[in-house]
Design a protein around this motif. Structure first.
Motif, PDB file in Angstrom:
ATOM      1  N   SER A 312       0.541  -0.997  -0.043  1.00  0.00           N
ATOM      2  CA  SER A 312      -0.623  -0.187   0.374  1.00  0.00           C
ATOM      3  C   SER A 312       0.830   1.188  -0.034  1.00  0.00           C
ATOM      4  CB  SER A 312      -1.269   0.056   1.212  1.00  0.00           C
ATOM      5  OG  SER A 312      -1.638   1.015   1.508  1.00  0.00           O
ATOM      6  N   ARG A 313       2.119   1.504   0.613  1.00  0.00           N
ATOM      7  CA  ARG A 313       2.793   2.650   0.828  1.00  0.00           C
ATOM      8  C   ARG A 313       3.565   2.980  -0.486  1.00  0.00           C
ATOM      9  NH1 ARG A 313       5.127   1.423   5.390  1.00  0.00           N
ATOM     10  NH2 ARG A 313       6.747   0.274   4.464  1.00  0.00           N
ATOM     11  N   VAL A 314       4.025   1.995  -1.172  1.00  0.00           N
ATOM     12  CA  VAL A 314       5.048   1.282  -1.570  1.00  0.00           C
ATOM     13  C   VAL A 314       4.986   1.760  -2.997  1.00  0.00           C
ATOM     14  CG1 VAL A 314       7.879   0.719  -2.418  1.00  0.00           C
ATOM     15  CG2 VAL A 314       7.130   0.514  -0.202  1.00  0.00           C
ATOM     16  N   ILE A 315       3.650   1.007  -3.631  1.00  0.00           N
ATOM     17  CA  ILE A 315       2.701   0.716  -4.484  1.00  0.00           C
ATOM     18  C   ILE A 315       1.474   1.770  -4.449  1.00  0.00           C
ATOM     19  CG2 ILE A 315       2.464  -0.953  -6.616  1.00  0.00           C
ATOM     20  CD1 ILE A 315       5.352  -1.028  -5.963  1.00  0.00           C
ATOM     21  N   TRP A 316       0.800   1.466  -3.670  1.00  0.00           N
ATOM     22  CA  TRP A 316      -0.483   2.430  -4.351  1.00  0.00           C
ATOM     23  C   TRP A 316      -0.425   3.234  -4.306  1.00  0.00           C
ATOM     24  CZ3 TRP A 316      -5.174   0.969  -6.096  1.00  0.00           C
ATOM     25  CH2 TRP A 316      -6.207   1.419  -5.557  1.00  0.00           C
ATOM     26  N   GLU A 317      -0.492   4.267  -3.182  1.00  0.00           N
ATOM     27  CA  GLU A 317      -0.368   5.429  -2.917  1.00  0.00           C
ATOM     28  C   GLU A 317       1.108   6.025  -4.115  1.00  0.00           C
ATOM     29  OE1 GLU A 317       1.097   6.154   1.378  1.00  0.00           O
ATOM     30  OE2 GLU A 317      -0.001   4.414   2.462  1.00  0.00           O
ATOM     31  N   PRO A 318       2.009   5.970  -4.103  1.00  0.00           N
ATOM     32  CA  PRO A 318       2.425   6.378  -5.167  1.00  0.00           C
ATOM     33  C   PRO A 318       1.379   6.493  -6.764  1.00  0.00           C
ATOM     34  CG  PRO A 318       3.964   5.266  -4.190  1.00  0.00           C
ATOM     35  CD  PRO A 318       2.438   5.309  -3.911  1.00  0.00           C
ATOM     36  N   MET A 319       1.194   5.099  -7.068  1.00  0.00           N
ATOM     37  CA  MET A 319       0.422   5.483  -8.047  1.00  0.00           C
ATOM     38  C   MET A 319      -0.745   5.987  -7.959  1.00  0.00           C
ATOM     39  SD  MET A 319      -0.734   0.761  -8.993  1.00  0.00           S
ATOM     40  CE  MET A 319      -1.790   1.272  -9.507  1.00  0.00           C
ATOM     41  N   LEU A 320      -1.826   6.526  -6.975  1.00  0.00           N
ATOM     42  CA  LEU A 320      -2.558   7.101  -6.995  1.00  0.00           C
ATOM     43  C   LEU A 320      -2.383   8.935  -7.007  1.00  0.00           C
ATOM     44  CD1 LEU A 320      -4.232   5.585  -3.760  1.00  0.00           C
ATOM     45  CD2 LEU A 320      -5.278   5.677  -6.230  1.00  0.00           C
ATOM     46  N   LYS A 321      -0.304   9.140  -6.066  1.00  0.00           N
ATOM     47  CA  LYS A 321      -0.480  10.719  -6.901  1.00  0.00           C
ATOM     48  C   LYS A 321       0.071  10.799  -8.053  1.00  0.00           C
ATOM     49  CE  LYS A 321       0.579  10.693  -1.832  1.00  0.00           C
ATOM     50  NZ  LYS A 321       2.175  10.791  -0.997  1.00  0.00           N
ATOM     51  N   ARG A 322       0.777   9.902  -9.009  1.00  0.00           N
ATOM     52  CA  ARG A 322       0.755   9.732 -10.066  1.00  0.00           C
ATOM     53  C   ARG A 322      -0.031  10.743 -11.072  1.00  0.00           C
ATOM     54  NH1 ARG A 322       5.088   6.254  -9.330  1.00  0.00           N
ATOM     55  NH2 ARG A 322       3.665   4.353  -9.938  1.00  0.00           N
ATOM     56  N   LEU A 323      -1.315  10.139 -10.685  1.00  0.00           N
ATOM     57  CA  LEU A 323      -2.662  10.316 -11.190  1.00  0.00           C
ATOM     58  C   LEU A 323      -3.527  11.796 -10.537  1.00  0.00           C
ATOM     59  CD1 LEU A 323      -3.263   6.335 -12.043  1.00  0.00           C
ATOM     60  CD2 LEU A 323      -2.710   7.880 -13.895  1.00  0.00           C
ATOM     61  N   ASN A 324      -2.913  11.690  -9.502  1.00  0.00           N
ATOM     62  CA  ASN A 324      -3.282  13.137  -8.923  1.00  0.00           C
ATOM     63  C   ASN A 324      -5.042  13.085  -8.386  1.00  0.00           C
ATOM     64  OD1 ASN A 324      -1.443  15.356  -9.371  1.00  0.00           O
ATOM     65  ND2 ASN A 324      -2.235  15.763 -11.367  1.00  0.00           N
ATOM     66  N   LEU A 325      -5.141  11.227  -7.669  1.00  0.00           N
ATOM     67  CA  LEU A 325      -6.452  10.753  -7.666  1.00  0.00           C
ATOM     68  C   LEU A 325      -6.019  11.010  -5.851  1.00  0.00           C
ATOM     69  CD1 LEU A 325      -7.134   8.213  -9.814  1.00  0.00           C
ATOM     70  CD2 LEU A 325      -8.158   9.353 -10.077  1.00  0.00           C
ATOM     71  N   LYS A 326      -8.149  12.003  -5.668  1.00  0.00           N
ATOM     72  CA  LYS A 326      -7.905  11.855  -3.812  1.00  0.00           C
ATOM     73  C   LYS A 326      -7.072  10.478  -3.418  1.00  0.00           C
ATOM     74  CE  LYS A 326     -11.170  12.572  -0.256  1.00  0.00           C
ATOM     75  NZ  LYS A 326     -13.079  12.772  -0.191  1.00  0.00           N
TER      76      LYS A 326
END
Length: 394
Positions: A312-326
Protein backbone atom coordinates in the motif's frame (compact mmCIF):
# COMPACT_ATOMS: atom_id res chain seq x y z
CA UNK A 1 -38.28 6.18 36.67
CA UNK A 2 -40.64 4.72 39.27
CA UNK A 3 -44.37 5.28 39.34
CA UNK A 4 -47.39 4.95 41.61
CA UNK A 5 -50.31 2.68 40.83
CA UNK A 6 -53.40 1.48 42.71
CA UNK A 7 -54.53 -1.96 43.76
CA UNK A 8 -57.62 -2.56 45.91
CA UNK A 9 -57.81 1.23 46.46
CA UNK A 10 -54.35 1.20 48.06
CA UNK A 11 -51.21 2.81 46.66
CA UNK A 12 -48.49 0.63 45.10
CA UNK A 13 -44.89 1.74 44.50
CA UNK A 14 -43.29 0.44 41.29
CA UNK A 15 -39.54 0.85 40.72
CA UNK A 16 -36.35 -0.96 39.72
CA UNK A 17 -33.38 -1.39 42.07
CA UNK A 18 -30.14 -3.36 41.52
CA UNK A 19 -31.62 -4.87 38.38
CA UNK A 20 -34.74 -6.13 40.16
CA UNK A 21 -38.21 -4.93 39.23
CA UNK A 22 -40.20 -4.20 42.41
CA UNK A 23 -43.91 -3.71 43.00
CA UNK A 24 -44.58 -3.02 46.68
CA UNK A 25 -48.08 -2.38 48.01
CA UNK A 26 -48.55 0.11 50.86
CA UNK A 27 -51.34 0.37 53.40
CA UNK A 28 -52.18 3.89 52.29
CA UNK A 29 -55.50 4.60 50.63
CA UNK A 30 -55.54 6.33 47.27
CA UNK A 31 -56.04 9.94 48.38
CA UNK A 32 -54.40 13.14 47.06
CA UNK A 33 -52.56 13.58 50.36
CA UNK A 34 -51.21 10.04 50.38
CA UNK A 35 -50.22 10.26 46.71
CA UNK A 36 -48.19 13.39 47.41
CA UNK A 37 -46.54 11.63 50.34
CA UNK A 38 -45.62 8.62 48.18
CA UNK A 39 -44.30 10.81 45.33
CA UNK A 40 -41.90 12.45 47.77
CA UNK A 41 -40.81 9.06 49.11
CA UNK A 42 -40.31 7.72 45.58
CA UNK A 43 -38.11 10.73 44.70
CA UNK A 44 -35.88 10.02 47.71
CA UNK A 45 -35.68 6.30 46.86
CA UNK A 46 -34.72 6.98 43.24
CA UNK A 47 -31.97 9.35 44.35
CA UNK A 48 -30.57 6.66 46.65
CA UNK A 49 -30.80 4.05 43.88
CA UNK A 50 -28.85 6.36 41.57
CA UNK A 51 -26.18 6.93 44.23
CA UNK A 52 -26.09 3.20 45.04
CA UNK A 53 -27.03 3.84 48.68
CA UNK A 54 -30.53 2.39 48.55
CA UNK A 55 -31.41 -0.04 51.37
CA UNK A 56 -34.49 -2.02 50.36
CA UNK A 57 -34.86 -3.67 53.76
CA UNK A 58 -35.15 -0.29 55.47
CA UNK A 59 -38.15 0.73 53.37
CA UNK A 60 -39.92 -2.61 53.04
CA UNK A 61 -38.92 -4.83 56.01
CA UNK A 62 -41.87 -7.22 55.56
CA UNK A 63 -41.56 -7.66 51.77
CA UNK A 64 -40.99 -11.09 50.30
CA UNK A 65 -38.03 -9.58 48.42
CA UNK A 66 -36.08 -8.77 51.61
CA UNK A 67 -34.11 -12.02 51.44
CA UNK A 68 -33.12 -11.38 47.82
CA UNK A 69 -31.88 -7.86 48.52
CA UNK A 70 -30.10 -9.02 51.70
CA UNK A 71 -28.25 -11.60 49.62
CA UNK A 72 -27.25 -8.98 47.05
CA UNK A 73 -26.04 -6.69 49.81
CA UNK A 74 -23.94 -9.47 51.34
CA UNK A 75 -22.35 -10.26 47.97
CA UNK A 76 -21.64 -6.58 47.48
CA UNK A 77 -19.94 -6.32 50.87
CA UNK A 78 -17.87 -9.43 50.21
CA UNK A 79 -16.70 -8.07 46.87
CA UNK A 80 -16.02 -4.67 48.40
CA UNK A 81 -13.75 -6.11 51.07
CA UNK A 82 -11.99 -8.33 48.54
CA UNK A 83 -11.25 -5.60 46.06
CA UNK A 84 -10.27 -3.00 48.59
CA UNK A 85 -7.78 -5.20 50.35
CA UNK A 86 -4.08 -4.60 49.86
CA UNK A 87 -3.77 -7.65 47.60
CA UNK A 88 -6.67 -6.72 45.29
CA UNK A 89 -5.82 -7.53 41.63
CA UNK A 90 -4.87 -4.78 39.24
CA UNK A 91 -6.34 -4.74 35.78
CA UNK A 92 -2.95 -5.85 34.43
CA UNK A 93 -2.88 -8.88 36.73
CA UNK A 94 -6.43 -9.88 35.91
CA UNK A 95 -5.89 -9.29 32.17
CA UNK A 96 -3.10 -11.89 32.18
CA UNK A 97 -5.39 -14.46 33.77
CA UNK A 98 -8.23 -13.60 31.40
CA UNK A 99 -6.01 -13.67 28.32
CA UNK A 100 -4.52 -17.07 29.18
CA UNK A 101 -8.01 -18.50 29.63
CA UNK A 102 -9.45 -17.02 26.44
CA UNK A 103 -6.64 -17.42 23.91
CA UNK A 104 -7.54 -21.06 23.25
CA UNK A 105 -10.81 -19.76 21.69
CA UNK A 106 -9.13 -17.32 19.30
CA UNK A 107 -7.42 -17.45 15.95
CA UNK A 108 -3.81 -16.36 15.92
CA UNK A 109 -4.74 -13.10 14.15
CA UNK A 110 -7.42 -12.28 16.74
CA UNK A 111 -5.05 -13.12 19.58
CA UNK A 112 -2.47 -10.73 18.13
CA UNK A 113 -5.13 -8.06 17.76
CA UNK A 114 -6.15 -8.35 21.42
CA UNK A 115 -2.52 -8.33 22.54
CA UNK A 116 -1.92 -5.17 20.54
CA UNK A 117 -4.95 -3.40 22.00
CA UNK A 118 -3.97 -4.35 25.55
CA UNK A 119 -0.36 -3.24 25.17
CA UNK A 120 -1.01 -0.05 23.20
CA UNK A 121 -4.17 1.27 24.81
CA UNK A 122 -5.75 -0.50 27.78
CA UNK A 123 -2.76 -1.34 29.99
CA UNK A 124 -1.14 2.11 29.69
CA UNK A 125 -4.44 3.67 30.83
CA UNK A 126 -5.67 1.16 33.45
CA UNK A 127 -2.95 -1.43 34.04
CA UNK A 128 -1.87 -0.19 37.49
CA UNK A 129 -5.41 0.46 38.77
CA UNK A 130 -7.25 -1.99 40.97
CA UNK A 131 -9.91 -3.48 38.76
CA UNK A 132 -12.53 -2.55 41.33
CA UNK A 133 -11.47 1.09 41.26
CA UNK A 134 -12.28 1.65 37.59
CA UNK A 135 -15.41 3.76 37.29
CA UNK A 136 -17.76 4.58 34.46
CA UNK A 137 -16.28 8.07 34.20
CA UNK A 138 -12.80 6.56 33.75
CA UNK A 139 -14.10 4.50 30.84
CA UNK A 140 -15.79 7.44 29.15
CA UNK A 141 -12.69 9.63 29.60
CA UNK A 142 -10.55 6.88 28.07
CA UNK A 143 -12.88 6.61 25.07
CA UNK A 144 -12.90 10.37 24.58
CA UNK A 145 -9.10 10.26 24.50
CA UNK A 146 -9.14 7.60 21.78
CA UNK A 147 -11.17 9.95 19.59
CA UNK A 148 -8.17 12.33 19.58
CA UNK A 149 -5.60 9.71 18.57
CA UNK A 150 -4.26 10.17 15.03
CA UNK A 151 -3.29 7.43 12.60
CA UNK A 152 -0.30 7.30 10.26
CA UNK A 153 -2.33 9.19 7.66
CA UNK A 154 -3.05 11.99 10.18
CA UNK A 155 -6.72 11.06 10.47
CA UNK A 156 -8.55 10.33 13.72
CA UNK A 157 -9.48 6.82 14.79
CA UNK A 158 -12.80 5.80 13.30
CA UNK A 159 -15.80 4.95 15.51
CA UNK A 160 -15.44 1.35 14.37
CA UNK A 161 -11.80 1.22 15.50
CA UNK A 162 -12.63 2.86 18.84
CA UNK A 163 -15.39 0.29 19.44
CA UNK A 164 -12.89 -2.44 18.56
CA UNK A 165 -10.45 -1.12 21.18
CA UNK A 166 -13.17 -0.80 23.81
CA UNK A 167 -14.39 -4.39 23.39
CA UNK A 168 -11.56 -6.13 25.33
CA UNK A 169 -11.94 -3.59 28.15
CA UNK A 170 -15.66 -4.33 28.35
CA UNK A 171 -15.00 -8.07 28.37
CA UNK A 172 -12.36 -7.73 31.09
CA UNK A 173 -14.52 -5.63 33.40
CA UNK A 174 -17.67 -7.69 32.95
CA UNK A 175 -15.81 -10.96 33.49
CA UNK A 176 -14.12 -9.64 36.64
CA UNK A 177 -17.44 -8.31 37.95
CA UNK A 178 -19.11 -11.66 37.39
CA UNK A 179 -16.23 -13.63 38.88
CA UNK A 180 -15.73 -11.50 41.98
CA UNK A 181 -19.33 -10.37 42.44
CA UNK A 182 -19.10 -6.62 42.10
CA UNK A 183 -21.08 -4.27 39.93
CA UNK A 184 -19.44 -3.73 36.58
CA UNK A 185 -18.80 -0.05 35.77
CA UNK A 186 -19.75 -0.86 32.18
CA UNK A 187 -23.32 0.25 32.65
CA UNK A 188 -25.38 1.88 29.90
CA UNK A 189 -22.26 2.56 27.83
CA UNK A 190 -23.34 2.15 24.24
CA UNK A 191 -21.01 1.51 21.34
CA UNK A 192 -20.34 4.48 19.08
CA UNK A 193 -22.60 4.67 16.07
CA UNK A 194 -20.87 3.38 12.96
CA UNK A 195 -21.47 5.55 9.90
CA UNK A 196 -22.53 4.01 6.63
CA UNK A 197 -19.76 2.04 4.94
CA UNK A 198 -17.53 4.49 3.10
CA UNK A 199 -17.70 3.59 -0.56
CA UNK A 200 -15.67 5.68 -2.97
CA UNK A 201 -15.22 3.52 -6.08
CA UNK A 202 -13.14 4.37 -9.10
CA UNK A 203 -14.63 4.94 -12.53
CA UNK A 204 -13.81 2.54 -15.33
CA UNK A 205 -11.47 5.12 -16.87
CA UNK A 206 -9.67 5.51 -13.54
CA UNK A 207 -9.32 1.74 -13.26
CA UNK A 208 -7.65 1.61 -16.67
CA UNK A 209 -5.31 4.45 -15.75
CA UNK A 210 -4.32 2.83 -12.46
CA UNK A 211 -3.57 -0.53 -14.08
CA UNK A 212 -1.52 1.17 -16.79
CA UNK A 213 0.34 3.24 -14.18
CA UNK A 214 1.21 0.24 -12.02
CA UNK A 215 4.77 -1.12 -12.28
CA UNK A 216 4.95 -3.89 -14.87
CA UNK A 217 5.28 -6.65 -12.28
CA UNK A 218 2.19 -5.35 -10.48
CA UNK A 219 -0.10 -4.92 -13.48
CA UNK A 220 -1.50 -8.48 -13.16
CA UNK A 221 -2.00 -7.95 -9.41
CA UNK A 222 -4.14 -4.84 -9.83
CA UNK A 223 -5.96 -6.27 -12.84
CA UNK A 224 -7.06 -9.20 -10.69
CA UNK A 225 -7.91 -6.94 -7.71
CA UNK A 226 -10.08 -4.60 -9.74
CA UNK A 227 -11.79 -7.28 -11.86
CA UNK A 228 -12.52 -9.97 -9.26
CA UNK A 229 -13.34 -7.97 -6.13
CA UNK A 230 -11.08 -10.11 -3.96
CA UNK A 231 -10.42 -8.86 -0.43
CA UNK A 232 -6.80 -7.97 0.36
CA UNK A 233 -6.27 -11.12 2.43
CA UNK A 234 -7.84 -13.27 -0.30
CA UNK A 235 -5.66 -12.01 -3.16
CA UNK A 236 -2.46 -11.86 -1.09
CA UNK A 237 -3.14 -15.41 0.14
CA UNK A 238 -4.18 -16.79 -3.25
CA UNK A 239 -2.41 -20.08 -4.07
CA UNK A 240 -1.88 -21.56 -7.50
CA UNK A 241 -3.86 -24.68 -6.60
CA UNK A 242 -6.94 -22.42 -6.28
CA UNK A 243 -6.56 -21.14 -9.86
CA UNK A 244 -8.15 -23.03 -12.77
CA UNK A 245 -7.44 -21.19 -16.01
CA UNK A 246 -9.12 -23.87 -18.15
CA UNK A 247 -12.44 -23.50 -16.32
CA UNK A 248 -11.86 -19.76 -15.85
CA UNK A 249 -12.38 -19.99 -12.10
CA UNK A 250 -10.84 -19.10 -8.75
CA UNK A 251 -11.66 -21.14 -5.64
CA UNK A 252 -11.73 -18.97 -2.53
CA UNK A 253 -11.65 -20.74 0.83
CA UNK A 254 -8.74 -19.13 2.66
CA UNK A 255 -7.23 -15.76 3.45
CA UNK A 256 -3.89 -14.33 4.53
CA UNK A 257 -4.36 -12.51 7.85
CA UNK A 258 -1.33 -10.96 9.56
CA UNK A 259 1.02 -13.36 7.84
CA UNK A 260 -1.00 -16.48 8.63
CA UNK A 261 -3.22 -18.48 6.31
CA UNK A 262 -6.69 -18.91 7.81
CA UNK A 263 -10.11 -20.08 6.65
CA UNK A 264 -12.11 -17.57 4.62
CA UNK A 265 -13.89 -14.78 6.52
CA UNK A 266 -17.23 -16.64 6.81
CA UNK A 267 -19.31 -19.31 5.11
CA UNK A 268 -20.41 -16.92 2.38
CA UNK A 269 -16.78 -16.12 1.60
CA UNK A 270 -16.21 -19.72 0.47
CA UNK A 271 -17.01 -19.31 -3.21
CA UNK A 272 -16.10 -19.89 -6.84
CA UNK A 273 -15.33 -16.74 -8.84
CA UNK A 274 -15.89 -16.68 -12.59
CA UNK A 275 -13.07 -14.98 -14.47
CA UNK A 276 -13.15 -12.68 -17.48
CA UNK A 277 -10.76 -13.18 -20.38
CA UNK A 278 -8.75 -10.17 -19.24
CA UNK A 279 -8.22 -11.69 -15.79
CA UNK A 280 -7.28 -15.00 -17.40
CA UNK A 281 -4.61 -13.20 -19.44
CA UNK A 282 -3.28 -11.42 -16.34
CA UNK A 283 -3.06 -14.69 -14.41
CA UNK A 284 -1.38 -16.44 -17.34
CA UNK A 285 1.28 -13.72 -17.36
CA UNK A 286 1.65 -14.00 -13.59
CA UNK A 287 2.04 -17.76 -13.87
CA UNK A 288 5.13 -17.32 -16.03
CA UNK A 289 6.57 -14.84 -13.52
CA UNK A 290 5.96 -16.53 -10.16
CA UNK A 291 4.67 -20.12 -10.34
CA UNK A 292 8.21 -21.49 -10.16
CA UNK A 293 8.81 -19.51 -6.95
CA UNK A 294 6.28 -21.32 -4.78
CA UNK A 295 2.60 -21.64 -3.92
CA UNK A 296 1.62 -17.94 -3.78
CA UNK A 297 0.22 -16.42 -6.98
CA UNK A 298 1.37 -12.92 -6.06
CA UNK A 299 4.60 -12.85 -4.11
CA UNK A 300 8.02 -11.32 -3.62
CA UNK A 301 11.06 -12.47 -5.57
CA UNK A 302 11.85 -15.02 -2.87
CA UNK A 303 8.40 -16.59 -3.15
CA UNK A 304 7.15 -15.22 0.18
CA UNK A 305 3.78 -13.55 0.47
CA UNK A 306 3.25 -9.79 0.21
CA UNK A 307 2.94 -7.50 3.21
CA UNK A 308 -0.17 -5.49 2.36
CA UNK A 309 0.97 -2.46 4.37
CA UNK A 310 4.23 -2.29 2.44
CA UNK A 311 2.47 -2.72 -0.92
CA UNK A 312 0.00 0.00 0.00
CA UNK A 313 2.74 2.45 0.97
CA UNK A 314 5.28 1.67 -1.77
CA UNK A 315 3.05 0.84 -4.76
CA UNK A 316 -0.57 1.90 -4.23
CA UNK A 317 -0.15 5.39 -2.77
CA UNK A 318 2.46 6.51 -5.37
CA UNK A 319 0.11 5.32 -8.15
CA UNK A 320 -2.67 7.56 -6.87
CA UNK A 321 -0.31 10.51 -6.51
CA UNK A 322 1.02 10.15 -10.05
CA UNK A 323 -2.53 10.32 -11.38
CA UNK A 324 -3.56 13.13 -9.02
CA UNK A 325 -6.34 10.95 -7.61
CA UNK A 326 -7.69 11.48 -4.10
CA UNK A 327 -6.34 8.89 -1.67
CA UNK A 328 -8.52 5.84 -1.24
CA UNK A 329 -7.55 2.67 0.56
CA UNK A 330 -6.90 -0.45 -1.56
CA UNK A 331 -10.17 -2.01 -0.39
CA UNK A 332 -11.91 0.38 -2.79
CA UNK A 333 -10.85 -2.00 -5.58
CA UNK A 334 -13.48 -4.39 -4.21
CA UNK A 335 -16.13 -1.67 -4.03
CA UNK A 336 -15.22 -0.66 -7.58
CA UNK A 337 -15.77 -4.20 -8.83
CA UNK A 338 -19.25 -4.31 -7.29
CA UNK A 339 -20.34 -0.98 -8.76
CA UNK A 340 -19.01 -1.85 -12.21
CA UNK A 341 -20.93 -5.13 -12.23
CA UNK A 342 -24.13 -3.39 -11.16
CA UNK A 343 -23.66 -0.65 -13.77
CA UNK A 344 -23.15 -3.32 -16.41
CA UNK A 345 -26.55 -4.82 -15.55
CA UNK A 346 -25.34 -8.14 -14.12
CA UNK A 347 -27.77 -10.09 -11.92
CA UNK A 348 -27.59 -8.89 -8.28
CA UNK A 349 -27.80 -12.51 -7.08
CA UNK A 350 -24.79 -13.46 -9.22
CA UNK A 351 -22.86 -10.38 -8.08
CA UNK A 352 -23.53 -11.24 -4.44
CA UNK A 353 -22.17 -14.75 -5.05
CA UNK A 354 -19.06 -13.37 -6.74
CA UNK A 355 -18.47 -10.99 -3.82
CA UNK A 356 -19.02 -13.61 -1.15
CA UNK A 357 -22.22 -12.08 0.25
CA UNK A 358 -24.95 -14.41 1.46
CA UNK A 359 -27.74 -12.06 0.24
CA UNK A 360 -28.18 -9.08 -2.07
CA UNK A 361 -29.09 -6.77 0.82
CA UNK A 362 -25.64 -5.22 1.13
CA UNK A 363 -25.42 -4.61 -2.62
CA UNK A 364 -28.47 -2.37 -2.68
CA UNK A 365 -27.80 -0.77 0.70
CA UNK A 366 -24.16 0.11 0.02
CA UNK A 367 -23.71 0.38 -3.74
CA UNK A 368 -27.00 1.34 -5.37
CA UNK A 369 -26.43 5.12 -5.15
CA UNK A 370 -23.41 4.76 -7.45
CA UNK A 371 -25.39 3.11 -10.24
CA UNK A 372 -27.68 5.49 -12.19
CA UNK A 373 -30.05 2.77 -13.42
CA UNK A 374 -30.67 1.61 -9.86
CA UNK A 375 -31.07 5.02 -8.30
CA UNK A 376 -33.38 6.53 -10.93
CA UNK A 377 -36.71 7.30 -9.27
CA UNK A 378 -38.78 8.81 -12.09
CA UNK A 379 -40.66 5.62 -13.04
CA UNK A 380 -39.44 5.79 -16.64
CA UNK A 381 -38.32 2.15 -16.77
CA UNK A 382 -41.71 0.92 -15.59
CA UNK A 383 -43.51 3.29 -17.97
CA UNK A 384 -41.47 1.92 -20.88
CA UNK A 385 -42.26 -1.64 -19.79
CA UNK A 386 -46.02 -0.87 -19.84
CA UNK A 387 -45.83 0.76 -23.27
CA UNK A 388 -43.99 -2.28 -24.63
CA UNK A 389 -46.72 -4.51 -23.12
CA UNK A 390 -44.17 -6.46 -21.12
CA UNK A 391 -42.07 -7.38 -24.13
CA UNK A 392 -38.79 -5.90 -22.90
CA UNK A 393 -36.06 -8.47 -23.20
CA UNK A 394 -32.66 -8.55 -21.48
Amino acid sequence: MGNISVRSNKLVLEFRAQGIRCREQTRLLDTPKNRKRMEKLLTIMEAEITLDTFDFCKYFPTSKRVAKFAELQQRKQTAYHHFNSTDAPTLKAFSETWFNEKEIEWRKSHKQSIEGILESHILPAFGKMKISAIKKQDILTFRAGLAKVQTRTKSNLSPSRINHIMTPLRMLLNEAADRYEFTSPWKNIKALKIPRTEVNPFSLDEVECLINTAPDDFKPYYTVRFLTGLRTGEIDGLHWDKVDLDKKQLYIDQSLVKGEMTDAKNDGSHRVIKLTDRVISALAAQMKATKHLGSFVFCKKDGKHFNYQTISRVIWEPMLKRLNLKYRNPYQTRHTYATLLLAAGESPEWIAQQMGHSTTTMLFRVYSRYVPNLTRQDGSAFDRYIKMKGEIHA
